[in-house]
Design a protein around this motif. Structure first.
Motif, PDB file in Angstrom:
ATOM      1  N   ASP A  73       0.766  -0.971   0.537  1.00 56.58           N
ATOM      2  CA  ASP A  73      -0.084  -0.253   0.135  1.00 56.58           C
ATOM      3  C   ASP A  73       0.981   0.983  -0.066  1.00 56.58           C
ATOM      4  OD1 ASP A  73      -2.562  -1.610   0.114  1.00 56.58           O
ATOM      5  OD2 ASP A  73      -2.425  -1.507   2.361  1.00 56.58           O
ATOM      6  N   ILE A  74       2.196   1.191   0.827  1.00 52.94           N
ATOM      7  CA  ILE A  74       2.783   2.353   0.635  1.00 52.94           C
ATOM      8  C   ILE A  74       3.669   2.463  -1.152  1.00 52.94           C
ATOM      9  CG2 ILE A  74       4.922   3.371   1.562  1.00 52.94           C
ATOM     10  CD1 ILE A  74       4.907   1.619   4.065  1.00 52.94           C
TER      11      ILE A  74
ATOM     12  N   VAL B 134       1.852   1.724  -3.989  1.00 51.18           N
ATOM     13  CA  VAL B 134       0.977   2.156  -4.250  1.00 51.18           C
ATOM     14  C   VAL B 134       0.314   4.059  -4.200  1.00 51.18           C
ATOM     15  CG1 VAL B 134      -1.483   2.277  -4.526  1.00 51.18           C
ATOM     16  CG2 VAL B 134      -0.398   0.366  -4.553  1.00 51.18           C
ATOM     17  N   GLN B 135       0.843   4.103  -2.894  1.00 50.50           N
ATOM     18  CA  GLN B 135       0.765   5.876  -1.819  1.00 50.50           C
ATOM     19  C   GLN B 135       1.788   6.306  -2.954  1.00 50.50           C
ATOM     20  OE1 GLN B 135      -1.889   7.220  -0.377  1.00 50.50           O
ATOM     21  NE2 GLN B 135      -0.989   9.026  -0.825  1.00 50.50           N
ATOM     22  N   ASP B 136       3.059   5.839  -2.988  1.00 49.98           N
ATOM     23  CA  ASP B 136       4.046   6.910  -3.525  1.00 49.98           C
ATOM     24  C   ASP B 136       3.733   7.030  -5.035  1.00 49.98           C
ATOM     25  OD1 ASP B 136       6.583   7.736  -2.583  1.00 49.98           O
ATOM     26  OD2 ASP B 136       7.811   6.290  -4.434  1.00 49.98           O
TER      27      ASP B 136
ATOM     28  N   GLY C 209       1.055   7.107  -6.581  1.00 50.24           N
ATOM     29  CA  GLY C 209      -0.145   7.737  -6.605  1.00 50.24           C
ATOM     30  C   GLY C 209       0.306   9.266  -5.506  1.00 50.24           C
ATOM     31  N   ASP C 210       0.709   9.520  -5.550  1.00 48.72           N
ATOM     32  CA  ASP C 210       1.656  10.651  -5.118  1.00 48.72           C
ATOM     33  C   ASP C 210       2.826  11.463  -5.644  1.00 48.72           C
ATOM     34  OD1 ASP C 210       0.414  10.971  -2.182  1.00 48.72           O
ATOM     35  OD2 ASP C 210       2.266  10.051  -1.201  1.00 48.72           O
TER      36      ASP C 210
END
Length: 106
Positions: free
Chosen positions: A3-4, A6-8, A10-11
């Motif tokens: 998830d981290i 994927v979030q990275d 996305g950011d």
């Protein structure tokens, strides 16, 4: 992919989106509220749900292509797709406070 991670990604996509400007309004498309959602799957493929200020927007043909091309420049992104929607219809209320301030609406 975590998830981290994927979030990275996305950011990073949002950072790229903030470099793309509506040619008629001196505010980037993210702060303008044209980006409704950014999806990143486990295969590092990105889907962006966005709108335009109006269906007759003069950049309706070119802006989505520019968004896809710039997002694809991120080395972590394997593919990018833009989906245009007019539901809900864009209004000035969707702009960030920063965008409204810049345009003199606050």
């Amino acid at each position: 992919m975590t998830d981290i991670e994927v979030q990275d990604i996305g950011d990073k996509v949002v950072t790229v989106l903030k470099t793309i400007y509506d040619p008629e309004i001196p505010v980037d498309i993210y702060e303008l509220g044209l980006i409704y959602d950014v999806f990143v799957n486990d295969n590092c493929e990105v889907k962006i749900l966005m709108t335009l200020t109006s269906p007759n927007c003069p950049v309706a043909e070119t802006l989505p292509v520019e968004v896809e091309e710039k997002v694809k420049t991120l080395e972590e992104v394997k593919d990018a797709e833009v989906e245009i929607t007019f539901d809900p219809t864009w209004t000035q209320d969707m702009m960030s406070e920063e965008a409204r301030l810049e345009l003199g609406f606050l």
